[in-house]
Write a protein that holds these residues in place. Structure first.
Motif, PDB file in Angstrom:
ATOM      1  N   PHE A 121       0.982  -1.611  -0.121  1.00 30.94           N
ATOM      2  CA  PHE A 121      -0.045   0.413  -0.461  1.00 30.94           C
ATOM      3  C   PHE A 121       0.867   1.169  -0.193  1.00 30.94           C
ATOM      4  O   PHE A 121       1.420   1.476   0.732  1.00 30.94           O
ATOM      5  CB  PHE A 121      -1.158   0.092   1.210  1.00 30.94           C
ATOM      6  CG  PHE A 121      -2.212  -1.130   0.909  1.00 30.94           C
ATOM      7  CD1 PHE A 121      -2.941  -0.878   0.461  1.00 30.94           C
ATOM      8  CD2 PHE A 121      -2.124  -2.012   1.903  1.00 30.94           C
ATOM      9  CE1 PHE A 121      -4.276  -1.693   0.260  1.00 30.94           C
ATOM     10  CE2 PHE A 121      -2.531  -3.169   1.585  1.00 30.94           C
ATOM     11  CZ  PHE A 121      -3.912  -2.950   1.033  1.00 30.94           C
ATOM     12  N   THR A 127      -6.934   3.445  -6.873  1.00 34.36           N
ATOM     13  CA  THR A 127      -8.202   3.123  -7.385  1.00 34.36           C
ATOM     14  C   THR A 127      -7.512   0.785  -7.985  1.00 34.36           C
ATOM     15  O   THR A 127      -6.548   1.119  -8.263  1.00 34.36           O
ATOM     16  CB  THR A 127      -8.919   2.894  -8.831  1.00 34.36           C
ATOM     17  OG1 THR A 127      -7.592   3.620  -9.884  1.00 34.36           O
ATOM     18  CG2 THR A 127      -9.447   4.046  -8.689  1.00 34.36           C
ATOM     19  N   TYR A 131      -1.856   0.767  -8.534  1.00 36.46           N
ATOM     20  CA  TYR A 131      -0.543   2.060  -8.662  1.00 36.46           C
ATOM     21  C   TYR A 131      -0.654   1.817 -10.215  1.00 36.46           C
ATOM     22  O   TYR A 131       0.845   2.110 -10.085  1.00 36.46           O
ATOM     23  CB  TYR A 131       0.283   1.634  -7.506  1.00 36.46           C
ATOM     24  CG  TYR A 131      -0.255   1.810  -5.894  1.00 36.46           C
ATOM     25  CD1 TYR A 131      -1.366   3.024  -5.439  1.00 36.46           C
ATOM     26  CD2 TYR A 131      -0.853   0.543  -5.244  1.00 36.46           C
ATOM     27  CE1 TYR A 131      -0.885   2.595  -4.496  1.00 36.46           C
ATOM     28  CE2 TYR A 131      -0.938   0.495  -3.808  1.00 36.46           C
ATOM     29  CZ  TYR A 131      -1.566   1.084  -3.649  1.00 36.46           C
ATOM     30  OH  TYR A 131      -2.118   1.866  -2.624  1.00 36.46           O
TER      31      TYR A 131
HETATM   32  C1  LIG Z   1     -10.754   7.375  -6.965  1.00 37.49           C
HETATM   33  C2  LIG Z   1     -10.842   6.532  -6.342  1.00 37.49           C
HETATM   34  C3  LIG Z   1     -12.204   5.206  -6.179  1.00 37.49           C
HETATM   35  C4  LIG Z   1     -12.069   4.393  -5.376  1.00 37.49           C
HETATM   36  N1  LIG Z   1     -13.498   3.755  -5.503  1.00 37.49           N
HETATM   37  C5  LIG Z   1     -13.390   2.671  -4.502  1.00 37.49           C
HETATM   38  C6  LIG Z   1     -14.719   1.814  -4.836  1.00 37.49           C
HETATM   39  O1  LIG Z   1     -15.364   2.104  -5.880  1.00 37.49           O
HETATM   40  N2  LIG Z   1     -14.592   0.589  -3.978  1.00 37.49           N
HETATM   41  C7  LIG Z   1     -13.699   0.644  -2.563  1.00 37.49           C
HETATM   42  O2  LIG Z   1     -14.031  -0.424  -1.791  1.00 37.49           O
HETATM   43  N3  LIG Z   1     -12.446   0.866  -2.589  1.00 37.49           N
HETATM   44  C8  LIG Z   1     -12.475   2.062  -3.453  1.00 37.49           C
HETATM   45  N4  LIG Z   1     -11.151   3.073  -3.388  1.00 37.49           N
HETATM   46  C9  LIG Z   1     -10.636   3.207  -2.614  1.00 37.49           C
HETATM   47  C10 LIG Z   1      -9.063   2.043  -3.346  1.00 37.49           C
HETATM   48  O3  LIG Z   1      -9.915   0.807  -3.317  1.00 37.49           O
HETATM   49  C11 LIG Z   1      -7.757   2.425  -2.166  1.00 37.49           C
HETATM   50  O4  LIG Z   1      -7.341   3.580  -2.262  1.00 37.49           O
HETATM   51  C12 LIG Z   1      -6.809   0.195  -1.794  1.00 37.49           C
HETATM   52  O5  LIG Z   1      -7.243  -0.024  -2.298  1.00 37.49           O
HETATM   53  C13 LIG Z   1      -5.655   1.443  -1.460  1.00 37.49           C
HETATM   54  O6  LIG Z   1      -5.727   1.395  -0.154  1.00 37.49           O
HETATM   55  P1  LIG Z   1      -5.723   2.057   0.717  1.00 37.49           P
HETATM   56  O7  LIG Z   1      -6.346   4.165   0.089  1.00 37.49           O
HETATM   57  O8  LIG Z   1      -6.111   2.183   2.051  1.00 37.49           O
HETATM   58  O9  LIG Z   1      -4.203   2.988   1.257  1.00 37.49           O
HETATM   59  C14 LIG Z   1     -11.031   3.738  -3.951  1.00 37.49           C
HETATM   60  C15 LIG Z   1     -10.362   5.046  -4.425  1.00 37.49           C
HETATM   61  C16 LIG Z   1      -9.427   5.692  -5.078  1.00 37.49           C
HETATM   62  C17 LIG Z   1      -8.300   6.541  -4.818  1.00 37.49           C
END
Ligand SMILES: Cc1cc2nc3c(=O)[nH]c(=O)nc-3n(C[C@H](O)[C@H](O)[C@H](O)COP(=O)(O)O)c2cc1C
Length: 537
Positions: A121, A127, A131
């Motif tokens: 991470f 998303t 990365y």
């Molecule tokens: C633009 C964006 C869209 C995301 N969409 C989803 C989503 O639809 N569902 C979800 O469970 N997490 C979503 N996430 C969270 C990501 O899964 C998460 O950022 C990624 O697994 C990395 O983990 P961390 O943010 O805890 O470091 C999203 C994150 C970002 C930045």
């Protein structure tokens, strides 16, 4: 099996369309919308045996390690996200500051084992934790860092030198003489790799480029501020020149944004021309030809994204210079419904958790407790997030392309319902009242997170004036801005000990929900905030 707009890799150069005709962006946006039907008819599945590597690896180049100690600036996250160092402040990063900027925007901050391997991470949300954004440095000689072009290697926390010497003049030329670039001791180039994200998200990945680059830039800008460095995001550049300088395979990886870091008033394209031996144009830059490790066994190509990229590319410094300039007018109509004034915490009342700590404890909430947050917390988030982003497409500073629409579920002192945020007067205008938890869960692609959050913040934009002014490249800008604002929201939430997560959504249904107010707009991004709940093991 391959779903939306896919063909097995067979990369052919697309015809060269013009940026000014925004048909390509409208088409891309339309075709990549999610709907109830599209998610059910898409046969795509995740082929874990073909999952792309999360890192770009140059096997022949040894990385030089950077200092790993995180310097504690003591600057509160809620201050760092809200302001920037004035553009003319003379300041240059040393290697330690460079390391800090890179670590807190794209470094590995946590790792977790799972049945298929290990997830590394990173400091900013992305998303699918895929990365796809890579960082490169283009710098003059800095304290403890030689002039050069470098690739940031997060796995080793090191830099791989791709070119020796000062190549900033290439970027000055490529940005049509953008002053922040012309005076910057360091320019960070952010590239995006199609396949690394498209493995999961297919052709919608081009939107993710803006979101995921944006959350990273929210961190980068805040850390630059905390370190006393001016920083400016630059989206206008000759694509082929920047890609050529980095020698990326632009069918697979493309420069998406630049960040000018620091300022040296003695430096300028006009006053100190580069040495005659320094190349300035693409024709003078020799290819590097370094080998890189393939990301996967096979790659699936989504030509729609490369078409979108080509259609939004700029081809000459003159074209870039006309692209720069004032932002389009994207103001909301004056409020017509009941208003609630925001009540942000004052500087004295505000939590002072330092930016470094907040970035390191940030993660995306995996479950929200359905407990209320206060109006002061919500107000502080909205206020601190929207005080302006230094970017070449946001002129004058403080301009904003996206508008924020909210579904409030649990905020003390605020009726549940739908609102639009009037930034200019610090007010929330009520659009409709009611309990919309189930509806929000549905709009957020039928996920539980937006139903359980305290508030869902939707970024909506009127793409018509944006495309009119910026052409297809306006699509890059509007997605990137939403990612930056969303990344700031994450930090504003964690800075107040709440949680947040980015989310995706059913495009047209979001607009229908907020209409008639949102009629004609497009859904760009969604961030849910609230109190995180401990997940059951
Ligand atoms: C633009 C964006 C869209 C995301 N969409 C989803 C989503 O639809 N569902 C979800 O469970 N997490 C979503 N996430 C969270 C990501 O899964 C998460 O950022 C990624 O697994 C990395 O983990 P961390 O943010 O805890 O470091 C999203 C994150 C970002 C930045």
């Amino acid at each position: 099996m391959l779903g939306l707009c896919a063909t097995i890799v067979k990369l052919s150069a697309p015809a060269m369309p013009t940026n000014a005709n925004a048909e390509a962006a409208w088409n891309y946006h339309e075709v990549t919308k999610h709907s109830y039907t599209s998610v059910r008819t898409n046969p795509h599945f995740l082929d874990f045996g073909n999952q792309p590597l999360p890192f770009k690896i140059y096997p022949a180049l040894e990385p030089s390690r950077m200092p790993t100690e995180v310097r504690q600036t003591g600057v509160a996250a809620l201050s760092a996200i809200a302001c920037s160092v004035p553009a003319q402040t003379n300041a240059a990063p040393d290697l330690e500051a460079v390391a800090q900027l890179l670590y807190l925007s794209a470094g590995i901050t946590r790792q977790r084992k799972y049945s298929g391997g290990e997830i590394y991470f990173r400091a900013a949300a992305c998303t699918g934790a895929l990365y796809e954004v890579e960082l490169y440095l283009v710098c003059r000689e800095l304290a403890n860092l030689q002039a050069g072009v470098y690739h940031f290697a997060p796995a080793e926390f090191g830099l791989r030198r791709l070119r020796d010497g000062d190549y900033r003049s290439v970027l000055v030329e490529a940005t049509g003489g953008e002053p922040a670039i012309a005076h910057a001791p360091l320019i960070i180039v952010c590239t995006c790799t199609y396949w690394r994200n498209a493995w999961k998200y297919q052709a919608r990945t081009y939107r993710h480029f803006g979101w995921d680059n944006g959350t990273m830039l929210a961190n980068l800008l805040a850390v630059a501020t905390a370190l006393g460095l001016p920083a400016k995001v630059v989206c206008g550049f000759v694509d082929a020149t920047v890609n050529g300088l980095l020698d990326v395979d632009s069918q697979r990886e493309v420069a998406f944004s630049l960040v000018a870091v620091g300022h040296d008033s003695d430096l300028s394209a006009q006053t100190s021309p580069p040495a005659p031996t320094t190349p300035r144009t693409l024709a003078e830059i020799s290819p590097l030809g370094f080998e890189t490790v393939p990301l996967s066994r096979d790659e699936v190509d989504y030509p729609l994204m490369r078409e979108m990229h080509a259609a939004s590319s700029l081809h000459s410094p003159e074209e870039v210079a006309t692209w720069h300039g004032r932002s389009p007018r994207t103001h909301l109509l004056p409020p017509a419904g009941p208003l609630v004034r925001l009540q942000p915490l004052s500087d004295a009342e505000m939590p002072r958790d330092p930016i470094e700590q907040v970035i390191l404890r940030r993660g995306s909430s995996r479950k929200f407790a359905r407990t209320p947050i206060s109006l002061a917390q919500l107000s502080t988030m909205l206020d601190r997030t929207t005080r302006g982003v230094p970017a070449d497409f946001l002129d004058p500073i403080g301009s904003q392309l996206n508008q924020m629409y909210l579904i409030v579920h649990a905020v003390e002192g605020l009726d549940s319902g739908a609102y639009v945020f009037h930034r200019d007067c610090g007010m929330l205008e009520s659009l409709k009242q009611g309990n919309f938890r189930d509806k929000a869960g549905y709009l957020g692609l039928e996920q539980q997170l937006p139903a359980d959050a305290a508030v869902d913040v939707f970024f909506l934009a009127d793409l018509r004036p944006i495309f009119e002014r910026f052409g297809n490249r306006g699509y890059r800008a509007v997605q990137l801005e939403a990612g930056i604002l969303g990344g700031k929201l994450y930090l504003a939430a964690y800075g107040q000990r709440m949680g947040a997560t980015g989310l995706t959504f059913y495009d047209d249904e979001v607009i229908r929900f907020f209409s008639p107010h949102a009629e004609g707009k497009s859904a760009i991004f969604l961030v849910a905030v609230g109190n995180s709940a401990k997940q059951k093991p």
